[in-house]
Design a protein around this motif. Sequence first.
Motif, PDB file in Angstrom:
ATOM      1  N   ALA A 267       1.308  12.095  -4.154  1.00  0.00           N
ATOM      2  CA  ALA A 267       1.431  11.107  -5.230  1.00  0.00           C
ATOM      3  C   ALA A 267       2.885  10.679  -5.393  1.00  0.00           C
ATOM      4  CB  ALA A 267       0.903  11.696  -6.538  1.00  0.00           C
ATOM      5  N   GLU A 268       3.812  11.627  -5.243  1.00  0.00           N
ATOM      6  CA  GLU A 268       5.237  11.299  -5.383  1.00  0.00           C
ATOM      7  C   GLU A 268       5.695  10.320  -4.300  1.00  0.00           C
ATOM      8  OE1 GLU A 268       4.353  15.292  -7.096  1.00  0.00           O
ATOM      9  OE2 GLU A 268       4.007  14.396  -5.138  1.00  0.00           O
ATOM     10  N   GLY A 269       5.207  10.535  -3.088  1.00  0.00           N
ATOM     11  CA  GLY A 269       5.564   9.645  -1.992  1.00  0.00           C
ATOM     12  C   GLY A 269       5.025   8.241  -2.196  1.00  0.00           C
TER      13      GLY A 269
ATOM     14  N   GLY B  68       0.827  -1.197   0.000  1.00  0.00           N
ATOM     15  CA  GLY B  68       0.000   0.000   0.000  1.00  0.00           C
ATOM     16  C   GLY B  68       0.857   1.239   0.000  1.00  0.00           C
ATOM     17  N   GLY B  69       0.216   2.371  -0.117  1.00  0.00           N
ATOM     18  CA  GLY B  69       0.893   3.651  -0.084  1.00  0.00           C
ATOM     19  C   GLY B  69       0.291   4.511   1.013  1.00  0.00           C
ATOM     20  N   ASP B  70       1.027   4.675   2.065  1.00  0.00           N
ATOM     21  CA  ASP B  70       0.543   5.418   3.233  1.00  0.00           C
ATOM     22  C   ASP B  70       1.249   6.772   3.244  1.00  0.00           C
ATOM     23  OD1 ASP B  70      -0.491   6.136   5.669  1.00  0.00           O
ATOM     24  OD2 ASP B  70       0.761   4.792   6.839  1.00  0.00           O
TER      25      ASP B  70
ATOM     26  N   GLU C 199       7.272   4.865  -2.732  1.00  0.00           N
ATOM     27  CA  GLU C 199       7.079   3.689  -1.875  1.00  0.00           C
ATOM     28  C   GLU C 199       6.791   2.446  -2.700  1.00  0.00           C
ATOM     29  OE1 GLU C 199       4.011   4.250   1.104  1.00  0.00           O
ATOM     30  OE2 GLU C 199       4.575   6.364   1.252  1.00  0.00           O
ATOM     31  N   LEU C 200       5.886   2.580  -3.668  1.00  0.00           N
ATOM     32  CA  LEU C 200       5.501   1.429  -4.473  1.00  0.00           C
ATOM     33  C   LEU C 200       6.636   0.968  -5.377  1.00  0.00           C
ATOM     34  CD1 LEU C 200       1.787   2.315  -5.287  1.00  0.00           C
ATOM     35  CD2 LEU C 200       2.667   0.655  -3.638  1.00  0.00           C
TER      36      LEU C 200
END
Length: 157
Positions: free
Chosen positions: A102-104, A96-98, A108-109
């Motif tokens: 959008a850049e973060g 997931g992306g916590d 992460e992904l």
Amino acid sequence: MSAKYEIPFQIHTGDAKIGGSNPLLLVDLIDANPRTKFELFHGGYPWVGETGAIGMKYPDRVWINSVWLPTISYTMAKRAFHEWLDVAPSNRITVGGDDSTAEGIYGELELTRRCVAEVLAERVDQGDLAEEDARQIGKNILHDNALELYPSLREHV
């Protein structure tokens, strides 16, 4: 309420608040709620082994989400994915992306994709996994498992 409305109960484990966030502290809660699906965020870092044990004990209702783990410690994330694939069903590992940007989330992904790919490639190289199976497990972890856990997302992808 999660069981009643068929919405997974998401819990931040480890990472942000170390004191009192060992995932093993959730076992009584999981036992007390047999109809609830639980998603454990951050893989329980730094207790990734304990998180894997919970995933093994409750394969029908616990998902392990690796959100932020490769960003926090790439080395620990690789160890965690190897361990989790040994003890928990691969269809119970999610990403997931916590993050609030959008850049973060993208960063992460991207790290997570790379980490999962390296772990699966190592297993193929060692002869522990067929390449076709590794591709399917990778697709499951990076995509399909989340749709199984959150079926209402299917109409948006």
